[in-house]
Design a protein around this motif. Structure first.
Motif, short mmCIF file in Angstrom:
data_model
loop_
_atom_site.label_atom_id
_atom_site.label_comp_id
_atom_site.label_asym_id
_atom_site.label_seq_id
_atom_site.Cartn_x
_atom_site.Cartn_y
_atom_site.Cartn_z
N LEU A 456 8.48 3.20 0.78
CA LEU A 456 8.16 2.07 1.67
C LEU A 456 7.00 2.43 2.59
N GLN A 457 6.91 3.71 2.93
CA GLN A 457 5.76 4.14 3.73
C GLN A 457 4.47 3.99 2.93
N ARG A 460 3.57 0.37 2.67
CA ARG A 460 2.99 -0.09 3.94
C ARG A 460 1.52 0.32 4.00
N LYS A 464 -1.62 -2.25 4.05
CA LYS A 464 -2.59 -2.16 5.15
C LYS A 464 -3.99 -2.09 4.56
N PHE A 499 7.03 -8.36 4.41
CA PHE A 499 7.12 -7.06 3.74
C PHE A 499 8.54 -6.83 3.28
N SER A 503 9.89 -6.03 -0.43
CA SER A 503 9.90 -4.56 -0.41
C SER A 503 10.27 -3.94 -1.75
#
Ligand SMILES: CCCCCCCCCCCCCC(=O)SCCNC(=O)CCNC(=O)[C@H](O)C(C)(C)COP(=O)(O)OP(=O)(O)OC[C@H]1O[C@@H](n2cnc3c(N)ncnc32)[C@H](O)[C@@H]1OP(=O)(O)O
Ligand SMILES: Cc1cc2nc3c(=O)[nH]c(=O)nc-3n(C[C@H](O)[C@H](O)[C@H](O)COP(=O)(O)OP(=O)(O)OC[C@H]3O[C@@H](n4cnc5c(N)ncnc54)[C@H](O)[C@@H]3O)c2cc1C
Length: 651
Positions: A456-457, A460, A464, A499, A503
């Motif tokens: 998930l990081q 992200r 971005k 998100f 996800s």
């Protein structure tokens, strides 16, 4: 028969220079020499025996691990081994123990988050093992969510101390390796409170036990959290529980590299200005308790996790290569069906199904090795940049370490289990080495960041990047390819649905991103000068297998997105089968190139000489259950059963 190489016929088929491949696998001629020497030193020393582990009780296993750790340390001192040789020795001793966390987390955390002064005080003690450290971050109630940690560190300006406390049951530290019975000190992560205000999670050096009699210091309730998965060697690790009851530590035991506290109007003049080793503007806490975060990203507090994650990727290639070595050698030894006119049965390694399960794992072991080499370079590069206050590549480094840790550990854990199944029933024996390898390895999917949480990081980070497409900030480095996804911009509003909602899909995109990374780093490796007859050719075959296996596995995504046509898919499958045939004669040589001793492999199925059946048979009789022909319990339970009168016709 002993001394006969039952795999000689396989080794003679090899089409490349195995010794040259051993150097490629080791990373350099020097690394090979060190690995080879230290692995043989460990294998030849009865003090490092490990074939009896499965017969020990947990307490015996734990005590034996302490003995081995002390013996390893004595060996390092007596032989004046270098840091590199000592690390190799701990690796080949192959015993999960407190030393892993002391050297793998406690020391890196001080190096990464301690000021020069703190490093000068604590590192010499740690390097000489005059203190033994652990990394106490996770709590009973929080592991993934670091910002949710409940342990508090309240600054007392009257005494210039932090008061460390566990306010709730869920704030109990829970899981830290080495904490339960051995560590004398911890890097404890706690919520900093200054002047009544919470200032985020920071690391603190806390002494846990007396250096005189090892008893827990006042205010500490500490112990082991109990047996873990299977009966494996990880039970030699004392993962612990720890509760603080208002424990006081000096202010200079907060790891201050990322933040500092000077109280300008402190009653005493103990104003402490610690010059951190990265020149940053001093963050100050005024006497009103105003705390200003220093201008480094607060995520530097997470630095130790970045370091450990990149080491875990290298560990993945080691663990997967061990399992693949065992399964490949045994697949060449095992014969089942296919006998023609009374001749020998077919080697199971010749079945296409065995090859389609085994060879992608062989390719993955090499792929993870090379991406691990690159990640080590990336980590060193970002660390150097941080020294110069350049934080520009920190987000990419975080995404790469998090994503590759997740990808490689998941693939390795699944791969070890697949290798067990590739060995049939004998793969389920402890003497195959695979059950223990699996039991010790699988927590890697959870520790140092639960794999989905880490993906998930990455997701992200990718989103971005997408949000910045079209701006002046062009994607570079590992996301440069995303400039070619301009079309995402148009549908960007679509992904605004949230998100969280997307996800699960974004995690899949994160996996794909990391797999692209692995393939691209394998290709980059092949663009280097690689000496040795046929070595580069073999690596090209393995790289193509890794890439085409992924294409085959995710064919649906490639077809549904129009990346490939059905014809491409068919061609890829044909090519994959052809590549398996090219690997087949080289398979044993490719796993010999890992240069593992039989001691390190710890597997009868994977033994170098392939003399499996006599060794399996001999090992069986060593089991304690075979110490008596009539088992304990016969007279008490079985004989009465056998001799009972059948009282009811019904039975
Ligand atoms: C031989 C046998 C061996 C046996 C084995 C023994 C070996 C044992 C060894 C192993 C033993 C096991 C030892 C153990 O298990 S030690 C304990 C390990 N624990 C963890 O890994 C916890 C995982 N959780 C986290 O890391 C954080 O809570 C996450 C990241 C999930 C959230 O975080 P947070 O809640 O704070 O907020 P945020 O998500 O809004 O992120 C905010 C921003 O920060 C950026 N960011 C986040 N993280 C990092 C980072 N690291 N570097 C640089 N940047 C980072 C992020 O991109 C974002 O940037 P932006 O989008 O705002 O620009
Ligand atoms: C063998 C072993 C050794 C360890 N050693 C140490 C050590 O030395 N020091 C230390 O500090 N810790 C250590 N740990 C703890 C380890 O770091 C944590 O267990 C790990 O970080 C996972 O956190 P968790 O247990 O809170 O999992 P959780 O986060 O509770 O995971 C449970 C489930 O929730 C899901 N989940 C969580 N958050 C989200 C989200 N935001 N979105 C979607 N899904 C989510 C996860 O994907 C997972 O499926 C160790 C653990 C193990 C197993």
């Amino acid at each position: 028969m002993e001394g006969v190489d039952h795999l000689a016929h396989e080794r003679n088929k090899s089409e490349f220079d195995v010794d040259a491949m051993k150097i490629v696998w080791a990373g350099s001629p020097h690394a090979f020499v060190v690995s080879d020497r230290i692995s043989k030193l460990v294998a030849s020393d009865p003090g490092f025996r490990k074939d009896n582990r499965s017969t020990l009780s947990r307490k015996e296993l734990f005590k034996n691990t302490l003995r081995k750790a002390a013996y390893a340390w004595k060996t390092i001192i007596d032989l004046h081994l270098s840091e590199e040789e000592a690390a190799k020795l701990r690796f080949y001793v192959d015993e999960p123990a407190f030393t892993d966390v002391h050297w793998g987390m406690f020391i890196p955390a001080i190096k990464g988050q301690g000021t020069e002064e703190q490093q000068q005080k604590w590192l010499p003690l740690a390097y000489k093992m005059q203190i033994i450290g652990c990394y106490a971050q996770t709590e009973l109630g929080h592991g993934s969510n670091v910002q949710g940690l409940e342990t508090t560190a309240t600054f007392d300006p009257q005494t210039d101390e932090f008061i460390i406390h566990s306010p709730t049951l869920t704030s109990s530290k829970w899981w830290p390796g080495g904490l339960g019975k051995v560590a004398t000190h911890a890097i404890a992560y706690a919520l900093l409170i200054v002047g009544g205000r919470e200032q985020g999670v920071h690391g603190f050096i806390v002494q846990l036990r007396s250096l005189e009699d090892h008893s827990p210091l006042p205010g500490m309730t500490v112990g082991d959290i109990g047996m873990k998965f299977g009966n494996g060697a990880y039970n030699a690790m004392d993962n612990g529980v720890l509760r603080f009851d208002h424990v006081r530590i000096p202010r200079n035991q907060m790891l201050m590299r990322c933040a500092q506290y000077t109280c300008l109007c402190m009653p005493s003049d103990a104003k402490l200005i610690l010059e951190p080793c990265i020149l940053i503007r001093v963050s100050q806490v005024t006497c009103e308790g105003k705390y200003k975060q220093s201008d480094v990203p607060r995520q530097l507090v997470y630095g130790a996790m970045l370091y450990v994650r990149q080491t875990i990727v290298a560990d993945a290639s080691c663990a997967l290569s061990r399992a693949v070595c065992i399964a490949t050698r045994y697949s060449a030894v095992r014969r089942q069906f296919g006998s023609q006119n009374g001749g020998p049965e077919t080697q199971v390694i010749d079945y296409k199904t065995q090859q389609s399960r085994l060879f992608p794992l062989l390719a993955s072991a090499y792929a993870f090795r090379f991406v691990g080499e690159w990640l080590k370079w990336l980590y060193a590069d970002v660390t150097q940049r941080l020294q110069a206050n350049d934080f520009s590549t920190l987000p990419e480094a975080h995404a790469c370490t998090a994503g590759l840790k997740s990808l490689t550990t998941t693939a390795t854990a699944d791969g070890i289990e697949e290798c067990r199944k590739l060995c049939g029933g004998h793969g389920y024996l402890c003497s195959s080495g695979l059950p223990e390898l699996f039991a010790v390895y699988v927590p890697a999917c959870t520790y140092e960041g639960e794999n989905t949480v880490l993906l998930l990081q990455v997701a992200r980070f990718l989103m971005k990047t997408v949000s910045q497409l079209g701006s002046s900030k062009k994607p570079v480095g590992t996301i440069a390819y995303m400039t070619r996804v301009e079309h995402l911009m148009q549908c960007r509003c679509g992904v605004q649905r949230g998100f969280a909602e997307l996800s699960a899909d974004l995690v899949e995109a994160a996996v794909a991103h990391c797999q692209l990374l692995v393939v691209s780093k394998f290709i980059e490796k092949l663009q280097q000068e690689i000496p040795g007859k046929g070595v580069k050719q073999q690596l090209e075959v393995l790289c193509n297998i890794y890439a085409l296996f992924l294409l085959h596995k995710h064919q649906g995504d490639f077809l549904s997105t129009g990346c490939i046509t059905p014809k491409h898919a068919a061609l890829a499958n044909d090519e994959l089968r052809s590549l398996y045939s090219q690997v087949r004669p080289n398979a044993i040589a490719l796993v010999d190139a890992f240069n593992y001793t039989d001691h390190y492999l710890g597997s009868i199925l994977g033994c170098y000489d392939g003399n499996v059946y006599p060794k399996l048979y001999e090992a069986a009789w060593k089991d304690p259950l075979n110490e008596s022909v009539v088992p304990d319990g016969y007279h008490q339970y079985i004989r009465p059963l056998l001799k009972q009168e059948i009282r009811t016709a019904r039975l």
